[in-house]
Design an enzyme around this catalytic site. Structure first.
Site, PDB file in Angstrom:
ATOM      1  N   SER A  16       0.803  -1.226   0.000  1.00 54.76           N
ATOM      2  CA  SER A  16       0.000   0.000   0.000  1.00 54.76           C
ATOM      3  C   SER A  16       0.833   1.271   0.000  1.00 54.76           C
ATOM      4  O   SER A  16       0.281   2.366  -0.141  1.00 54.76           O
ATOM      5  CB  SER A  16      -0.907   0.011   1.234  1.00 54.76           C
ATOM      6  OG  SER A  16      -1.677  -1.169   1.256  1.00 54.76           O
ATOM      7  N   ASP A  65     -17.164   0.421  -1.499  1.00 57.21           N
ATOM      8  CA  ASP A  65     -16.293  -0.701  -1.123  1.00 57.21           C
ATOM      9  C   ASP A  65     -17.057  -1.705  -0.279  1.00 57.21           C
ATOM     10  O   ASP A  65     -17.201  -1.525   0.927  1.00 57.21           O
ATOM     11  CB  ASP A  65     -15.084  -0.165  -0.361  1.00 57.21           C
ATOM     12  CG  ASP A  65     -14.211  -1.303   0.158  1.00 57.21           C
ATOM     13  OD1 ASP A  65     -14.385  -2.470  -0.288  1.00 57.21           O
ATOM     14  OD2 ASP A  65     -13.347  -1.019   1.008  1.00 57.21           O
ATOM     15  N   ASP A  73     -10.654  -6.748  -0.357  1.00 56.37           N
ATOM     16  CA  ASP A  73     -10.048  -5.674   0.408  1.00 56.37           C
ATOM     17  C   ASP A  73      -9.462  -6.304   1.661  1.00 56.37           C
ATOM     18  O   ASP A  73      -9.877  -7.360   2.108  1.00 56.37           O
ATOM     19  CB  ASP A  73     -11.120  -4.652   0.797  1.00 56.37           C
ATOM     20  CG  ASP A  73     -10.510  -3.346   1.262  1.00 56.37           C
ATOM     21  OD1 ASP A  73     -10.594  -2.364   0.484  1.00 56.37           O
ATOM     22  OD2 ASP A  73      -9.924  -3.316   2.379  1.00 56.37           O
ATOM     23  N   HIS A 128     -14.735  -0.559   3.361  1.00 52.96           N
ATOM     24  CA  HIS A 128     -14.575   0.732   4.014  1.00 52.96           C
ATOM     25  C   HIS A 128     -15.800   1.611   3.871  1.00 52.96           C
ATOM     26  O   HIS A 128     -15.755   2.794   4.187  1.00 52.96           O
ATOM     27  CB  HIS A 128     -13.352   1.451   3.447  1.00 52.96           C
ATOM     28  CG  HIS A 128     -12.075   0.732   3.770  1.00 52.96           C
ATOM     29  ND1 HIS A 128     -11.363   0.956   4.915  1.00 52.96           N
ATOM     30  CD2 HIS A 128     -11.400  -0.247   3.108  1.00 52.96           C
ATOM     31  CE1 HIS A 128     -10.293   0.183   4.934  1.00 52.96           C
ATOM     32  NE2 HIS A 128     -10.299  -0.568   3.841  1.00 52.96           N
ATOM     33  N   CYS A 170      -7.652   1.828   1.681  1.00 50.83           N
ATOM     34  CA  CYS A 170      -8.720   1.048   1.075  1.00 50.83           C
ATOM     35  C   CYS A 170      -8.240   0.409  -0.224  1.00 50.83           C
ATOM     36  O   CYS A 170      -7.824   1.085  -1.163  1.00 50.83           O
ATOM     37  CB  CYS A 170      -9.924   1.975   0.802  1.00 50.83           C
ATOM     38  SG  CYS A 170     -11.193   1.180  -0.178  1.00 50.83           S
TER      39      CYS A 170
END
Lengths: 382, 659
Positions: free
Chosen positions: B326, B350, B365, B371, B385
């Site tokens: 990330s 999401d 996810d 999220h 996210c």
């Protein structure tokens, strides 16, 4: 004066001199020879100090040998020609026995037995003494009969030369053997050896040379001859000596590098720089000038020696003085020739300059004989 | 009778003798002439030849190795210096029989067969009369033993040599690198003249990269030697040019903090000054003591290091390749804004997963339930996210992601002044065709969108990426060295990322700030007692296999299959002076293991130092006392006129006003 008169008729019994004789004759000293010898000795010590790497002890030792040598010279001179002549056969035989002893019980150095150690006496090399005794013995033998020598006498003479030569050759010491032979042959030549014999010998030697090469010479001796022809062939072995000594001589130039400034000798590139190869050290530091000066002194010595020989009154005196003088010159030629690469390397010291006791003493003893001849003559004339 | 004959012949005999004497005299004169001629020839005619030969005999040119340049940190602390040791060297030309010499030496001191073999390999290639080292670092006792037998050992000498010493040992093994004995391959490649008399050469790190500057230039002296090779005096000397000293951007104190923060973990920390690209700290853990390498490390000790499952010899900061996870999301978010596929306010729903085209495989996810229904850019970064970035990646396409990432230093070597940097992978269709021989599948784009899949980056690359974001697009070449021999190196701007709307930088930075300072930030755990503002991004990378080409013990597999923890950050926000990338292998969560490391590093650099022992309070405003000291950073380019709160000069005043 009474004695002086007496002496004229019976020289062999005359042991002292009348007050009228010159001081040199009374002391049996040839001042010219003495002067030149002193000059050479001094020159030698100066060179030795540098060539030995400023070893003052070596110089002192050599100086001591010189004193002994000059003492021997005076002592021999005092004996007079006839005494010398009388003792010669005995001395010759004694010398041969000593040589035999060397071969049997001698002390080795560098693969050759040359030294003899007798308890109570300093170590010495009998072969050096024979350099004197051989010409003396030959002179004595030849002068005893009619000259020029006849064939039989020549043969016996060769035997007289050959015995010590063989004994020295066995040590093995080619250099001394050559010098002993040369000394005997020089006397033979001066005695009037017929040219036909000389021609025969020269031709014979030329023919025998290949045989000598293949069967007589030791390998190290052959190597030295080969090295002479091409020193570069064995740069680090036998050739090293010659390359380095030639470099030392050549780099000296006309004026030399200066006393104590010879790099070849001081940095140990020059082997045997204080003994057999000392002329290279001299040539490096004193240049061509120094070499010429040395040769001038030598020539003066030889000239004086020949002068004495020519003026001697009997054959023994003539042959002994002339033979010793020329032998002396042969030393010079062989040594200087070998160091400069003209002749093969043989172990011959440079007279009066190289370090070495026995050689010095026997050499000066030889000049004692020449002095005896010289003063004898004048005394007789006087 | 005989008497009579004798008397009668006297005249004849005299005449014969005289004739022969004359002949002899002629011969004497001839011989004399020959001698004189010979000596004249040698001494006068060929004098020059022999003088040259005589000089060649005694004079030898000898190399005088230069002093290797020292290495300092930014505050003038010596990181690599030189100290004398004693070596046994042999000059082939003078030693004569080498075998016998070695045997004789072997009777005095112990000789390692390895040393002997190296000696034998090097000997034939040596310049004439150049000494070849046989044994290094002799003890006093060994020197004494050799001295006793010295007369038996012509051409054998004990030589003093200056060798490298690293006072901080393992702390800087990776950043500074080390020198070692010149090996066979290097010997062939080297300029023999330049390295005559030198035994050491930079093997890696700064030592290798700046070898030319550090080495200096070789000097010569003409020495007079005797026939046995002993040097008697120096006739002429041409001094060597000392190697140039290096001053690093590296801050020893920050480095120490970084290394200590890594502790026993496997991982790396890279801290960069975003205004210059200067590397403030470069730590890789575990590390090793470089000093044994200088004098030649034993084969067993070396094998131990080489075969350790922790791979201490690998410089993870530049050679460790990891999926960035990330940590690349802020950069992609910026890419989306740049390419116009998203806006700061556009949102994505999401549910906890993403489906390409609404069908097929579900891309999950990290948060099982997602999220929320409308995740915007800021929230997507703050909470990391995944679905937002699956969607973004899908809309952007791999080629644009690739092109954009390259501007931030991914997928290509950063050009840092280190040896053996690995370039990582920023995949694209072309890359995949070339590397794997298959075309690109759209699903793979999604993985790359969250920094997984084929994507690999080194901590150095991540630090460069973060620094580029921090400096609003100014991508500098990272470098450890600040000055070479008193000459300051200018920061090298490799690329300026053009973002038409500068507000996009603010958007990204603000979102990253929320990661630490926001109530829902993934790294909010590190914001306690924080006196300055940090912009950051956490990352967790799935371990697909260890990305370092390393084969690990199967027994260790369990531990090694845990996720890598990553963290990138810069601070202070507004006028960033440090950008940090941290990776903890198998540290599982960037927020819990990697982020605290970054916090410590930034604290060490940004907060004023109170202890006097710290080398480094750069507080004095007066000019630095020595050339090697501080404050040489050029003023940061004023690309952000808004950022005035913190002076550009090193961290004097505490940046509390940023709270």
């Amino acid at each position: 004066m009474k004695r002086g008169d007496f002496v004229r008729q019976m020289p062999e019994s005359a042991r002292d001199f009348g007050p009228g004789a010159p001081i040199g004759e009374r002391l049996r000293i040839d001042f010219w020879l003495l002067l030149i010898l002193l000059a050479l000795s001094g020159y030698g010590l100066v060179v030795l100090y540098s060539a030995s790497g400023r070893d003052i002890e070596a110089v002192k030792r050599q100086g001591l040998f010189m004193l002994l040598g000059f003492g021997a010279m005076f002592a021999v001179a005092q004996m007079g020609v006839n005494q010398l002549r009388r003792w010669t056969p005995l001395a010759y035989l004694g010398g041969c026995l000593l040589l035999l002893a060397v071969d049997l019980v001698g002390i080795g150095a560098k693969g050759a037995q040359r030294w003899l150690e007798i308890p109570g006496l300093p170590r010495f090399q009998p072969s050096e003494v024979m350099k004197l005794m051989v010409p003396l013995a030959v002179s004595s033998f030849l002068a005893a009969s009619v000259l020029p020598p006849r064939f039989l006498h020549v043969v016996i003479t060769l035997a007289i030369i050959g015995l010590p030569m063989a004994l020295v050759l066995v040590q093995p010491d080619l250099g001394t053997a050559v010098l002993i032979t040369a000394a005997g042959l020089i006397v033979l030549f001066l005695a009037g050896l017929r040219w036909i014999y000389i021609a025969v010998v020269v031709v014979g030697l030329a023919m025998a040379a290949p045989v000598m090469w293949n069967y007589v010479l030791y390998d190290y001796q052959k190597q030295r001859v080969l090295t002479l022809i091409d020193p570069e062939s064995d740069k680090l072995g036998t050739g090293w000596n010659i390359i380095q000594s030639k470099t030392a001589i050549g780099s000296g130039g006309v004026e030399g590098k200066g006393w104590l400034h010879g790099t070849q000798s001081h940095l140990d590139f020059l082997p045997e720089g204080h003994t057999d190869f000392i002329i290279a050290a001299l040539a490096e530091e004193f240049g061509f000038q120094g070499v010429v000066a040395l040769l001038a002194l030598y020539i003066a010595l030889v000239g004086r020696g020949m002068w004495i020989a020519l003026r001697a009154q009997d054959s023994f005196s003539r042959l002994a003085a002339g033979g010793l003088t020329l032998t002396f010159f042969v030393y010079i030629v062989v040594n200087m020739g070998m160091v400069s690469g003209l002749l093969p390397v043989v172990g011959v010291p440079l007279p009066l300059i190289s370090q070495g006791g026995t050689a010095l003493i026997s050499l000066l003893g030889g000049f004692g004989i020449i002095m005896a001849v010289g003063t004898e003559r004048r005394r007789m004339l006087g | 009778m005989a008497e009579q004959l004798s008397i009668r012949d006297t005249l004849t005999e005299t005449r014969v003798f005289s004739k022969r004497a004359v002949v002899a005299t002629v011969l004497v004169v001839l011989a004399l002439a020959a001698l004189l001629g010979r000596y004249f020839h040698l001494q006068v005619i060929e004098h020059e030849v022999y003088r040259t030969q005589s000089d060649r005999n005694r004079i030898h040119a000898r190399a005088v190795p230069p002093r290797r340049g020292l290495i300092f940190d930014r505050h003038g602390v010596v990181l690599a210096d030189n100290r004398p040791i004693f070596n046994l060297v042999i000059t082939r030309e003078r030693a004569g029989d080498i075998d016998r010499t070695l045997t004789t030496i072997g009777q005095s001191i112990t000789l390692d067969p390895v040393d002997v073999e190296r000696f034998r390999k090097r000997m034939p290639r040596q310049l004439p009369f150049e000494a070849v080292p046989l044994r290094f670092n002799l003890t006093e006792e060994e020197i004494a033993r050799l001295a006793v037998n010295r007369h038996l050992l012509p051409g054998v000498e004990v030589e003093a040599e200056l060798v490298r010493h690293y006072p901080f040992g393992a702390l800087l093994a990776h950043a500074v690198g080390y020198v070692g004995r010149i090996n066979e391959a290097e010997l062939i490649a080297l300029d023999q003249t330049d390295y005559a008399g030198t035994n050491l050469i930079g093997k890696n790190g700064i030592e290798k990269f700046h070898e030319d500057a550090l080495h200096g230039s070789v000097g010569y002296e003409n020495v007079e030697t005797n026939a046995r090779g002993r040097v008697l005096r120096v006739l002429e000397r041409n001094d060597p040019g000392a190697g140039q000293d290096l001053v690093l951007e590296l801050d020893l104190e920050v480095q120490r903090v970084a290394q200590e923060a890594l502790g026993a973990e496997r991982g790396a920390v890279v801290a960069i000054d975003p205004q210059t690209g200067g590397v403030i700290a470069l730590a890789s853990s575990p590390s090793f003591d470089p000093n044994p390498f200088v004098s030649g490390i034993g084969s067993r000790a070396y094998a131990e290091l080489r075969d350790s499952p922790d791979h201490p010899l690998i410089n993870r900061a530049i050679q460790g390749l990891y999926p960035p996870g990330s940590t690349v999301k802020p950069m992609y978010a910026l890419a989306g804004l740049f390419y116009g596929v998203s806006t700061p306010t556009s949102a994505v729903s999401d549910p906890g997963w993403y489906q390409l085209g609404g069908v097929g495989r579900r891309y999950r996810d990290w948060k099982k339930w997602g999220h929320g229904g409308a995740v915007n850019l800021s929230q997507a970064i703050t909470e990391s996210c995944d679905v937002y970035f699956y969607d973004l990646a899908n809309r952007m396409g791999i080629q644009r992601m690739h092109d954009f990432s390259l501007q931030f230093g991914l997928g290509a070597a950063t050009g840092v002044d280190q040896s053996a940097e690995r370039r990582g992978v920023m995949p694209s269709n072309a890359w995949k065709l070339a590397a794997i021989g298959e075309r690109w599948y759209p699903g793979e784009t999604l993985s790359v969108g969250i920094g997984q899949g084929y994507m690999l980056a080194s901590p150095m690359q991540l630090a460069v990426m973060t620094a580029t974001i921090a400096s609003r697009g100014r991508h500098y070449r990272p470098r450890l060295v600040q000055r070479v021999g008193g000459r300051a190196l200018e920061p090298e701007l490799l690329h300026a990322v053009e973002i038409p709307d500068p507000g996009h930088w603010d958007t990204i930075t603000l979102a990253m700030e929320e990661v630490v300072h926001g109530p829902r930030g993934t790294a909010k755990a590190i914001n306690k007692n924080l006196s300055y503002r940090i912009a950051a991004k956490t990352g967790t990378a799935q371990v697909v296999g260890i990305a370092q080409n390393a084969t690990y013990d199967s027994a260790a597999l369990d531990r090694n299959q845990r996720d890598h923890a990553l963290f990138v950050a810069f601070a202070p926000v507004g006028n960033p002076r440090i950008a940090v990338a941290v990776i903890i292998e198998n540290g599982e969560h960037g927020s819990t293991t990697a982020a605290p490391v970054a916090r410590k590093v930034m604290d060490a650099y940004l907060l004023p130092r109170d202890d006097a022992q710290g080398p480094a309070s750069p507080a004095p405003v007066a000019p630095a006392p020595t050339a090697t000291a501080v404050s040489t950073d050029p003023a940061p380019p004023a690309q952000d006129p808004a950022a005035v709160a913190i002076p550009a000069a090193p961290a004097g005043p505490a940046p509390e006003d940023h709270l």
